[in-house]
Design a protein around this motif. Structure first.
Motif, short mmCIF file in Angstrom:
data_model
loop_
_atom_site.label_atom_id
_atom_site.label_comp_id
_atom_site.label_asym_id
_atom_site.label_seq_id
_atom_site.Cartn_x
_atom_site.Cartn_y
_atom_site.Cartn_z
N LYS A 1 -2.07 13.72 -57.66
CA LYS A 1 -2.87 14.95 -57.61
C LYS A 1 -3.49 15.20 -58.97
N GLY A 2 -4.79 15.50 -58.97
CA GLY A 2 -5.47 15.78 -60.22
C GLY A 2 -5.98 14.54 -60.92
N ALA A 3 -5.81 13.36 -60.30
CA ALA A 3 -6.28 12.12 -60.91
C ALA A 3 -7.80 12.16 -61.09
N PRO A 4 -8.29 11.64 -62.23
CA PRO A 4 -9.74 11.66 -62.46
C PRO A 4 -10.46 10.64 -61.59
N VAL A 5 -11.54 11.08 -60.96
CA VAL A 5 -12.28 10.17 -60.08
C VAL A 5 -13.78 10.54 -60.13
N ILE A 6 -14.60 9.51 -60.09
CA ILE A 6 -16.05 9.71 -60.25
C ILE A 6 -16.75 9.34 -58.94
N PHE A 7 -17.63 10.24 -58.50
CA PHE A 7 -18.41 10.05 -57.27
C PHE A 7 -19.58 9.12 -57.60
N GLY A 8 -19.45 7.87 -57.21
CA GLY A 8 -20.48 6.93 -57.66
C GLY A 8 -20.93 5.97 -56.60
N GLY A 9 -21.62 4.92 -57.06
CA GLY A 9 -22.05 3.93 -56.09
C GLY A 9 -23.08 2.95 -56.58
N SER A 10 -23.34 2.00 -55.71
CA SER A 10 -24.37 1.01 -55.96
C SER A 10 -25.00 0.62 -54.62
N PRO A 11 -25.46 1.62 -53.88
CA PRO A 11 -26.09 1.31 -52.59
C PRO A 11 -27.47 0.72 -52.83
N SER A 12 -28.05 0.17 -51.80
CA SER A 12 -29.41 -0.33 -52.00
C SER A 12 -30.19 -0.33 -50.70
N SER A 13 -31.47 -0.32 -50.90
CA SER A 13 -32.38 -0.54 -49.79
C SER A 13 -32.27 -2.03 -49.46
N PHE A 14 -32.20 -2.35 -48.17
CA PHE A 14 -32.07 -3.76 -47.77
C PHE A 14 -33.45 -4.25 -47.37
N ASP A 15 -33.90 -5.32 -48.00
CA ASP A 15 -35.25 -5.81 -47.71
C ASP A 15 -35.24 -6.58 -46.39
N MET A 16 -35.91 -6.04 -45.40
CA MET A 16 -35.88 -6.59 -44.05
C MET A 16 -36.68 -7.88 -43.93
N ARG A 17 -37.38 -8.23 -44.97
CA ARG A 17 -38.13 -9.48 -44.93
C ARG A 17 -37.31 -10.57 -45.61
N LYS A 18 -36.83 -10.24 -46.81
CA LYS A 18 -36.16 -11.25 -47.64
C LYS A 18 -34.65 -11.29 -47.42
N GLY A 19 -34.12 -10.24 -46.84
CA GLY A 19 -32.67 -10.18 -46.70
C GLY A 19 -31.98 -9.97 -48.03
N THR A 20 -32.67 -9.35 -48.97
CA THR A 20 -32.08 -9.12 -50.29
C THR A 20 -31.86 -7.62 -50.51
N THR A 21 -31.21 -7.30 -51.60
CA THR A 21 -30.83 -5.92 -51.88
C THR A 21 -31.45 -5.43 -53.18
N PRO A 22 -32.72 -5.06 -53.13
CA PRO A 22 -33.42 -4.68 -54.36
C PRO A 22 -32.89 -3.40 -55.01
N MET A 23 -32.38 -3.55 -56.23
CA MET A 23 -31.89 -2.39 -56.96
C MET A 23 -33.06 -1.62 -57.58
N GLY A 24 -34.20 -2.30 -57.67
CA GLY A 24 -35.36 -1.65 -58.27
C GLY A 24 -36.26 -0.98 -57.24
N ALA A 25 -35.84 -0.99 -55.97
CA ALA A 25 -36.65 -0.34 -54.93
C ALA A 25 -36.61 1.17 -55.13
N ILE A 26 -37.74 1.81 -54.88
CA ILE A 26 -37.77 3.27 -55.07
C ILE A 26 -36.79 3.94 -54.10
N GLU A 27 -36.62 3.35 -52.90
CA GLU A 27 -35.70 3.94 -51.92
C GLU A 27 -34.24 3.86 -52.43
N THR A 28 -33.91 2.76 -53.12
CA THR A 28 -32.57 2.64 -53.70
C THR A 28 -32.35 3.80 -54.67
N MET A 29 -33.36 4.05 -55.49
CA MET A 29 -33.22 5.12 -56.48
C MET A 29 -33.16 6.50 -55.82
#
Lengths: 216, 489
Positions: free
Chosen positions: B269-297
């Motif tokens: 109880k009281g342990a420090p925890v950060i609400f975070g992530g690394s989600p991404s928009s999935f490119d439906m053409r290339k099958g890649t996960t662009p971190m620079g996509a505006i939707e990711t941001m």
């Protein structure tokens, strides 16, 4: 509905990714006692080929591609037992053992390749993700497979691909199976280095290369 | 004086935030989440949750999730290696750190990616240490000259030796926690000291959708009990491993993060925890996960807003690019991301130096991105009223000859109001030509060399170093690794 009509609608159903329709048409073909392998070749296969064209042209994206591949799988699921009943085997371009190697739980890429191979007439046995390396060889032996496809997303796990190739050599099975590798960190050089037979940077290329290796 | 406004980027209305959280609660309550860890399952059962042993599925009540949210601290204080410099992780404080766990490095001379070795990792840590806009370091490179088995502890071992900054890191195996914790304790001089003044953040990534693997769950539990802040790294890919709509992915993101918060709070109880992530928009053409996509941001910015609404410190993977070389794409994606992250008030922004879908680090990019982060930090300082009146007095009796260059007012404020970049090009054309028509990547490469040559490394005291070595050696030995690479400076 006459045969021509059925074949035409099969093609459209695959192209449009209409799963209910694809399966209903498979049942209709069975009901009409049509030559099922003929139906597959002239109805469904042209559909999936058209999907491939639309992908190449940039009109279709992954959701369309995979939905169509799943439709194809659905149709085969209906047709295969009937073919077996008649002691006719579905025409297969070859048997593929596929999986993501040990230590790696990523399976999106592998699933795409499995779907596309299956849609293109290969018999695909998908071992899933995080698959023990020995299992690839055991399964290939047990199933008398033609291909072993190894997926890895991590650089740490791509070593598993190399180990499977080595394992085949140790068991004097080198050359018995064509080994294909794929995954984000993998490239042609890696495939060459470890002595794999092929590498595909995406699911469509994987299909092309696998077909090529069958001599098609 | 009028109070300075902190510029803010917000994508969601309060109503929308509440609806997203509402659906996340419902998913946790009705569909549950997979937790592949016995210790955690036991904790859930003890807390009265319904647990399906067979499938390792846990159903989390809204009550427990809400209790966990209220016991998790809204502010975390991190301290550098000396224990003197404090960093507040929470509110709208913004801290940049390099993107973590690259498996390749971009070699400037050949413009090609290659496997990094210890020497690269040392350079990376030293550069991070001396670049001013990185408050934290990260164990950003996986060194290929040590076996994979010990690559987690080895990264920390090098990081602690060559940078005094707090470190964002994480385990690659369950057994990795102990040696890594031991090293942090050695630097801090005791377990209690470390819990009191955390030196590191441990990342823990759930597998989308809604699954906590044994490794990540154990990391959450171990960190919570040791007082080490955990950073929850949810990483749905739109339309592949999470719903295709941005709002849909946010629902999953919140559900995953909430379940992570619950695990930490059940562990302690009281342990420090950060609400975070690394989600991404999935490119439906290339099958890649662009971190620079505006939707990711957009996803990043929006879940940060939700994290703030839930009163938790926040983290995001922003300020990075999918480009393979240091070209305009590298700069534009990093720039947009860093500025959006800062305007969103993300507390821990991981990304600088990174390219090629979070897989490659570049020392040159790290130098360029430091400037980008500086610009982002300047932007969020906002526009201040420095004087009363603002400026009308400066125009008293002005003529056609009036200029501002020599006014005391200019001298007084120019350094407060304006920043001066290092390697960004502001030269006249002719001067730029005379310097050899260099690109920013070339200038960055020279800056890398200069910084490494001219900045003495911030080394550890010898007795602590010996202790770290002992811990690293014994971990290596336990993993069957007999020798470690020689570190040369």
């Amino acid at each position: 509905m006459n045969k021509e009509e059925i074949l035409k609608r099969m093609r459209t159903a695959i192209v449009e990714g209409n799963k209910d329709e694809t399966e209903a048409l498979a049942n209709e073909a069975i009901k009409q006692k049509l030559d099922l392998n003929d139906v597959i070749d002239k109805g469904y296969v042209p559909g999936i080929e058209k999907v491939g064209d639309l992908w190449e042209k940039g009109e279709y994206f992954l959701p369309e591609l995979i939905t169509s591949a799943e439709c194809m799988k659905g149709a085969m699921k209906v047709l295969r037992p009937e073919l077996e009943k008649a002691h006719v085997s579905a025409r297969s371009k070859g048997k593929v053992i596929i999986g993501t190697v040990e230590g790696d739980i990523h399976d999106i890429g592998k699933n795409l390749v499995a779907s596309m191979l299956s849609a293109n007439g290969f018999q695909v046995i998908d071992l899933g993700a995080d698959v023990k390396l020995e299992k690839f060889v055991e399964k290939a032996e047990a199933e008398n497979a033609d291909f072993i496809c190894l997926s890895a997303l991590l650089t740490t796990t791509m070593l598993g691909q190399k180990k499977v190739v080595e394992m085949l050599k140790e068991k004097n099975l080198a050359g018995r199976y064509k080994v294909l590798v794929g995954g984000a960190p993998v490239n042609q050089k890696w495939a060459d280095d470890i002595g794999a037979n092929g590498y595909g940077e995406n699911a469509m290329v994987a299909v092309r290369i696998t077909k090529k290796l069958t001599g098609e | 004086m009028i109070k300075t406004v902190r510029p803010k980027l917000e994508f969601l209305s309060k109503e929308f935030i509440q609806k997203i959280i509402e659906e996340a609660h419902e998913i946790l309550e009705k569909q549950g989440v997979f937790v592949e860890n016995e210790e955690a399952l036991k904790l859930f059962k003890e807390a009265g949750m319904r647990v399906d042993e067979q499938t390792q599925r846990v159903y989390i009540t809204r009550q427990l999730a809400e209790d966990s949210l209220s016991s998790a601290p809204s502010i975390i204080r991190l301290y550098d290696r000396t224990g003197e410099k404090e960093f507040i992780v929470g509110k709208d404080h913004v801290h940049f750190d390099p993107g973590s766990a690259a498996i390749t490095i971009l070699d400037h001379k050949t413009s090609e990616e290659r496997k990094p070795v210890s020497e690269d990792l040392v350079k990376f840590c030293r550069l991070t240490d001396c670049l001013e806009h990185y408050d934290f370091q990260s164990t950003g490179i996986v060194s290929s000259d040590v076996p994979d088995l010990i690559s987690d502890s080895y990264r920390l071992y090098i990081g602690l030796q060559f940078s005094a900054k707090p470190v964002v890191t994480g385990t690659f195996r369950v057994e990795g926690f102990k040696p890594m914790h031991d090293m942090l304790v050695a630097v801090r001089g005791g377990e209690e000291n470390l819990a009191e003044k955390p030196l590191a953040i441990f990342d823990a990534c759930p597998s989308p959708p809604l699954k906590w693997s044994n490794l990540t769950t154990q990391s959450l539990i171990d960190s919570a009990q040791a007082g080490i802040p955990s950073e929850l790294i949810s990483m749905g890919m739109t339309g592949a491993t999470s719903p295709v709509t941005i709002a849909g992915t946010l629902v999953q993101h919140v559900a995953e993060n909430l379940s992570g918060v619950v695990i930490t709070q059940l562990a302690k109880k009281g342990a420090p925890v950060i609400f975070g992530g690394s989600p991404s928009s999935f490119d439906m053409r290339k099958g890649t996960t662009p971190m620079g996509a505006i939707e990711t941001m957009m996803i990043d910015s929006a879940y940060t807003q939700i994290g703030k609404y839930l009163n938790l410190p926040t983290h995001a993977y922003m300020g990075l690019s999918d480009s393979k070389i240091n070209d305009s794409q590298a700069g534009l994606e990093t720039g947009i991301g860093a500025v959006m992250a800062a305007l969103s008030g993300v507390n821990v922004i991981s990304g600088p130096g990174m390219m090629n879908f979070e897989s490659c680090q570049s020392l040159e990019k790290l130098v360029v991105d430091n400037e980008i982060c500086g610009m982002a930090c300047r932007a969020i300082e906002g526009i201040s009223q420095r004087d009363e009146p603002i400026a009308k007095n400066l125009f008293e009796g002005f003529t056609q000859e009036t200029q501002f260059l020599t006014m005391p007012h200019t001298r007084k404020w120019y350094k407060e109001e304006h920043t001066f970049p290092g390697i960004i090009d502001r030269d006249t054309y002719d001067y730029w030509v005379s310097l050899g028509k260099k690109s920013i990547a070339d200038r960055a490469s020279e800056e890398v060399d200069r910084l490494l040559k001219e900045t003495p490394p911030s080394l550890l005291d010898d007795d602590i170093l010996q202790e770290l070595r002992k811990i690293m050696d014994s971990d290596a030995k336990a993993c069957g690794v007999s020798s470690l690479p020689e570190i040369k400076l």
